[in-house]
Scaffold this motif. Structure first.
Motif, PDB file in Angstrom:
ATOM      1  N   PHE A 146     -51.678 155.802 -48.260  1.00 14.30           N
ATOM      2  CA  PHE A 146     -52.920 155.775 -49.028  1.00 14.30           C
ATOM      3  C   PHE A 146     -54.012 155.159 -48.190  1.00 14.30           C
ATOM      4  O   PHE A 146     -53.876 154.049 -47.676  1.00 14.30           O
ATOM      5  N   ARG A 147     -55.110 155.897 -48.042  1.00 14.78           N
ATOM      6  CA  ARG A 147     -56.279 155.398 -47.323  1.00 14.78           C
ATOM      7  C   ARG A 147     -57.504 155.585 -48.202  1.00 14.78           C
ATOM      8  O   ARG A 147     -57.697 156.652 -48.792  1.00 14.78           O
ATOM      9  N   ASP A 148     -58.332 154.552 -48.272  1.00 14.24           N
ATOM     10  CA  ASP A 148     -59.542 154.591 -49.109  1.00 14.24           C
ATOM     11  C   ASP A 148     -60.694 153.997 -48.313  1.00 14.24           C
ATOM     12  O   ASP A 148     -60.667 152.813 -47.950  1.00 14.24           O
ATOM     13  N   GLN A 149     -61.712 154.795 -48.033  1.00 16.12           N
ATOM     14  CA  GLN A 149     -62.848 154.346 -47.211  1.00 16.12           C
ATOM     15  C   GLN A 149     -64.142 154.487 -48.003  1.00 16.12           C
ATOM     16  O   GLN A 149     -64.428 155.542 -48.547  1.00 16.12           O
ATOM     17  N   TRP A 150     -64.901 153.375 -48.054  1.00 11.80           N
ATOM     18  CA  TRP A 150     -66.197 153.363 -48.745  1.00 11.80           C
ATOM     19  C   TRP A 150     -67.306 153.075 -47.735  1.00 11.80           C
ATOM     20  O   TRP A 150     -67.171 152.203 -46.871  1.00 11.80           O
ATOM     21  N   ARG A 151     -68.432 153.760 -47.902  1.00 11.22           N
ATOM     22  CA  ARG A 151     -69.635 153.481 -47.130  1.00 11.22           C
ATOM     23  C   ARG A 151     -70.843 153.590 -48.069  1.00 11.22           C
ATOM     24  O   ARG A 151     -70.956 154.569 -48.809  1.00 11.22           O
ATOM     25  N   VAL A 152     -71.740 152.603 -48.023  1.00  8.94           N
ATOM     26  CA  VAL A 152     -72.939 152.609 -48.859  1.00  8.94           C
ATOM     27  C   VAL A 152     -74.153 152.419 -47.957  1.00  8.94           C
ATOM     28  O   VAL A 152     -74.198 151.466 -47.156  1.00  8.94           O
ATOM     29  N   TRP A 153     -75.125 153.316 -48.086  1.00  8.86           N
ATOM     30  CA  TRP A 153     -76.370 153.223 -47.316  1.00  8.86           C
ATOM     31  C   TRP A 153     -77.546 153.045 -48.280  1.00  8.86           C
ATOM     32  O   TRP A 153     -77.541 153.613 -49.379  1.00  8.86           O
ATOM     33  N   ARG A 154     -78.527 152.269 -47.869  1.00  6.65           N
ATOM     34  CA  ARG A 154     -79.781 152.159 -48.602  1.00  6.65           C
ATOM     35  C   ARG A 154     -80.921 152.470 -47.635  1.00  6.65           C
ATOM     36  O   ARG A 154     -81.051 151.823 -46.586  1.00  6.65           O
ATOM     37  N   ASP A 155     -81.702 153.469 -47.963  1.00  3.38           N
ATOM     38  CA  ASP A 155     -82.801 153.927 -47.094  1.00  3.38           C
ATOM     39  C   ASP A 155     -82.311 154.183 -45.673  1.00  3.38           C
ATOM     40  O   ASP A 155     -82.979 153.857 -44.691  1.00  3.38           O
ATOM     41  N   GLY A 156     -81.115 154.766 -45.581  1.00  6.09           N
ATOM     42  CA  GLY A 156     -80.559 155.150 -44.291  1.00  6.09           C
ATOM     43  C   GLY A 156     -79.831 154.059 -43.530  1.00  6.09           C
ATOM     44  O   GLY A 156     -79.219 154.337 -42.494  1.00  6.09           O
ATOM     45  N   ALA A 157     -79.885 152.812 -44.019  1.00  2.48           N
ATOM     46  CA  ALA A 157     -79.211 151.701 -43.336  1.00  2.48           C
ATOM     47  C   ALA A 157     -77.885 151.400 -44.035  1.00  2.48           C
ATOM     48  O   ALA A 157     -77.821 151.289 -45.262  1.00  2.48           O
ATOM     49  N   LEU A 158     -76.841 151.226 -43.254  1.00  8.58           N
ATOM     50  CA  LEU A 158     -75.532 150.903 -43.812  1.00  8.58           C
ATOM     51  C   LEU A 158     -75.551 149.468 -44.346  1.00  8.58           C
ATOM     52  O   LEU A 158     -75.833 148.527 -43.613  1.00  8.58           O
ATOM     53  N   VAL A 159     -75.243 149.295 -45.652  1.00 10.11           N
ATOM     54  CA  VAL A 159     -75.286 147.966 -46.269  1.00 10.11           C
ATOM     55  C   VAL A 159     -73.914 147.496 -46.731  1.00 10.11           C
ATOM     56  O   VAL A 159     -73.728 146.314 -47.018  1.00 10.11           O
ATOM     57  N   PHE A 160     -72.948 148.417 -46.801  1.00  7.77           N
ATOM     58  CA  PHE A 160     -71.602 148.014 -47.233  1.00  7.77           C
ATOM     59  C   PHE A 160     -70.573 148.985 -46.663  1.00  7.77           C
ATOM     60  O   PHE A 160     -70.785 150.201 -46.658  1.00  7.77           O
ATOM     61  N   ALA A 161     -69.465 148.413 -46.185  1.00  5.31           N
ATOM     62  CA  ALA A 161     -68.355 149.226 -45.685  1.00  5.31           C
ATOM     63  C   ALA A 161     -67.058 148.547 -46.080  1.00  5.31           C
ATOM     64  O   ALA A 161     -66.923 147.318 -45.997  1.00  5.31           O
ATOM     65  N   ASP A 162     -66.103 149.345 -46.514  1.00  6.28           N
ATOM     66  CA  ASP A 162     -64.827 148.792 -46.956  1.00  6.28           C
ATOM     67  C   ASP A 162     -63.739 149.823 -46.710  1.00  6.28           C
ATOM     68  O   ASP A 162     -63.997 151.031 -46.733  1.00  6.28           O
ATOM     69  N   ALA A 163     -62.524 149.364 -46.472  1.00  2.00           N
ATOM     70  CA  ALA A 163     -61.400 150.275 -46.267  1.00  2.00           C
ATOM     71  C   ALA A 163     -60.116 149.609 -46.730  1.00  2.00           C
ATOM     72  O   ALA A 163     -59.910 148.411 -46.521  1.00  2.00           O
ATOM     73  N   ILE A 164     -59.277 150.385 -47.396  1.00  2.00           N
ATOM     74  CA  ILE A 164     -57.955 149.943 -47.816  1.00  2.00           C
ATOM     75  C   ILE A 164     -56.936 150.916 -47.253  1.00  2.00           C
ATOM     76  O   ILE A 164     -57.135 152.135 -47.289  1.00  2.00           O
ATOM     77  N   SER A 165     -55.834 150.394 -46.727  1.00  3.74           N
ATOM     78  CA  SER A 165     -54.780 151.245 -46.193  1.00  3.74           C
ATOM     79  C   SER A 165     -53.420 150.701 -46.617  1.00  3.74           C
ATOM     80  O   SER A 165     -53.124 149.522 -46.422  1.00  3.74           O
ATOM     81  N   LEU A 166     -52.634 151.565 -47.246  1.00  4.95           N
ATOM     82  CA  LEU A 166     -51.248 151.243 -47.586  1.00  4.95           C
ATOM     83  C   LEU A 166     -50.369 152.297 -46.932  1.00  4.95           C
ATOM     84  O   LEU A 166     -50.538 153.491 -47.178  1.00  4.95           O
ATOM     85  N   ALA A 167     -49.443 151.879 -46.114  1.00  4.31           N
ATOM     86  CA  ALA A 167     -48.547 152.814 -45.438  1.00  4.31           C
ATOM     87  C   ALA A 167     -47.146 152.220 -45.412  1.00  4.31           C
ATOM     88  O   ALA A 167     -46.940 151.109 -44.909  1.00  4.31           O
ATOM     89  N   GLY A 168     -46.199 152.953 -45.987  1.00  2.00           N
ATOM     90  CA  GLY A 168     -44.823 152.475 -46.016  1.00  2.00           C
ATOM     91  C   GLY A 168     -44.411 152.054 -47.410  1.00  2.00           C
ATOM     92  O   GLY A 168     -44.746 152.706 -48.401  1.00  2.00           O
ATOM     93  N   ASP A 169     -43.692 150.935 -47.491  1.00  2.00           N
ATOM     94  CA  ASP A 169     -43.181 150.427 -48.758  1.00  2.00           C
ATOM     95  C   ASP A 169     -44.300 149.678 -49.484  1.00  2.00           C
ATOM     96  O   ASP A 169     -44.558 148.508 -49.216  1.00  2.00           O
ATOM     97  N   ALA A 170     -44.972 150.366 -50.417  1.00  2.00           N
ATOM     98  CA  ALA A 170     -46.123 149.764 -51.090  1.00  2.00           C
ATOM     99  C   ALA A 170     -45.722 148.569 -51.929  1.00  2.00           C
ATOM    100  O   ALA A 170     -46.470 147.588 -52.034  1.00  2.00           O
ATOM    101  N   THR A 171     -44.541 148.617 -52.540  1.00  2.00           N
ATOM    102  CA  THR A 171     -44.088 147.502 -53.368  1.00  2.00           C
ATOM    103  C   THR A 171     -43.920 146.245 -52.533  1.00  2.00           C
ATOM    104  O   THR A 171     -44.341 145.151 -52.928  1.00  2.00           O
ATOM    105  N   ALA A 172     -43.332 146.395 -51.344  1.00  2.00           N
ATOM    106  CA  ALA A 172     -43.151 145.249 -50.464  1.00  2.00           C
ATOM    107  C   ALA A 172     -44.474 144.745 -49.920  1.00  2.00           C
ATOM    108  O   ALA A 172     -44.703 143.531 -49.814  1.00  2.00           O
ATOM    109  N   LEU A 173     -45.382 145.670 -49.590  1.00  2.00           N
ATOM    110  CA  LEU A 173     -46.692 145.266 -49.072  1.00  2.00           C
ATOM    111  C   LEU A 173     -47.469 144.467 -50.111  1.00  2.00           C
ATOM    112  O   LEU A 173     -48.087 143.449 -49.801  1.00  2.00           O
TER     113      LEU A 173
END
Length: 253
Positions: A146-173
């Protein structure tokens, strides 16, 4: 889809839909345009691709939700489902992205990308809940991508970036102290707009959940819960505190 301002109301300016993804428009309860998306295929698996683009023109307000929880099913090796969401809000406009939970089943493979473009004092409320299997059914997610990538721009400028990655045994992670401390459900909530600082004071969070006012116009909330039911109870309170309109009816327990 695109919405525009007509008098005090927000109305459809343009709409295009194809494939398994459909848009429904419930009866309006206020001045915002309510749109509910439905994936008629019943879920996502490796090789699927879903694309959503929505724009609120100057002064308009769109509230987007999903008719039911999305499901990420078992994928064949090497195949990953793709979800791309692009949201735009013009000056004085607001766009709320409030889909119901995404439930990941064992061996699911899903990559999501969210891009938000704001102009001037445009605002966006973004909610993305995630549940790792159905605990009541005894499901355990031992292998997932599972990969989740967020990007938020205001007036063309990047103001927020976030990413989540789950790979493998999600319960253990998620059992690790630095990640989820045993949580089986989580959500990320972002309010980008002039009201962020004021709404921050309205929040009441439970347990391991927390909030951070990154800037006067940028509020981030992370929610953790034992299961999807507990997560939804938390989210209803958070969405109520951050939204300008009633929670979509599809969200009600």
């Amino acid at each position: 889809m695109r919405a525009k301002r007509r008098g005090q109301d927000s109305v459809i300016a343009d709409l295009r839909q194809e494939g398994a993804l459909k848009a429904l428009f419930p009866r309006v309860r206020g001045n915002a345009l309510d749109a509910v998306f439905l994936n008629t295929s019943g879920g996502l698996t490796g090789g699927d691709r879903m694309v959503i683009a929505a724009e609120a023109e100057a002064g308009a307000h769109i509230v987007l939700s999903s008719q039911a929880a999305e499901r990420g099913y078992r994928a064949q090796p090497g195949e990953v489902a793709q979800v791309d969401v692009t949201l735009r809000a013009g000056a004085g406009a607001r766009i709320d992205w409030i889909p119901q939970e995404t439930i990941l089943f064992d061996h699911a493979a899903l990559s999501r990308r969210l891009s938000v473009h704001l102009v001037g004092d445009g605002s966006a409320l973004i909610v993305e809940p995630l549940v790792l299997g159905r605990q009541a059914m005894g499901e355990t997610v031992r292998a997932v991508l599972f990969r989740d990538q967020w990007r938020v721009w205001r007036d063309g400028a990047l103001v927020f970036a976030d990413a989540i990655s789950l790979a493998g045994d999600a319960t253990a992670l998620m059992a690790r102290q630095a990640t989820g401390q045993g949580a089986r459900a989580m959500a990320t909530v972002l309010l980008a707009g002039p009201a962020a600082a004021e709404r921050y004071g309205r929040l009441r969070l439970d347990g391991l959940s927390g909030a951070s006012l990154i800037a006067d116009d940028l509020l981030l909330v992370r929610l953790l819960a034992n299961d999807g039911f507990d997560l939804r109870h938390q989210m209803l309170g958070v969405i109520t505190a951050l939204a300008d309109v009633p929670i979509p009816r599809v969200w009600r327990l």
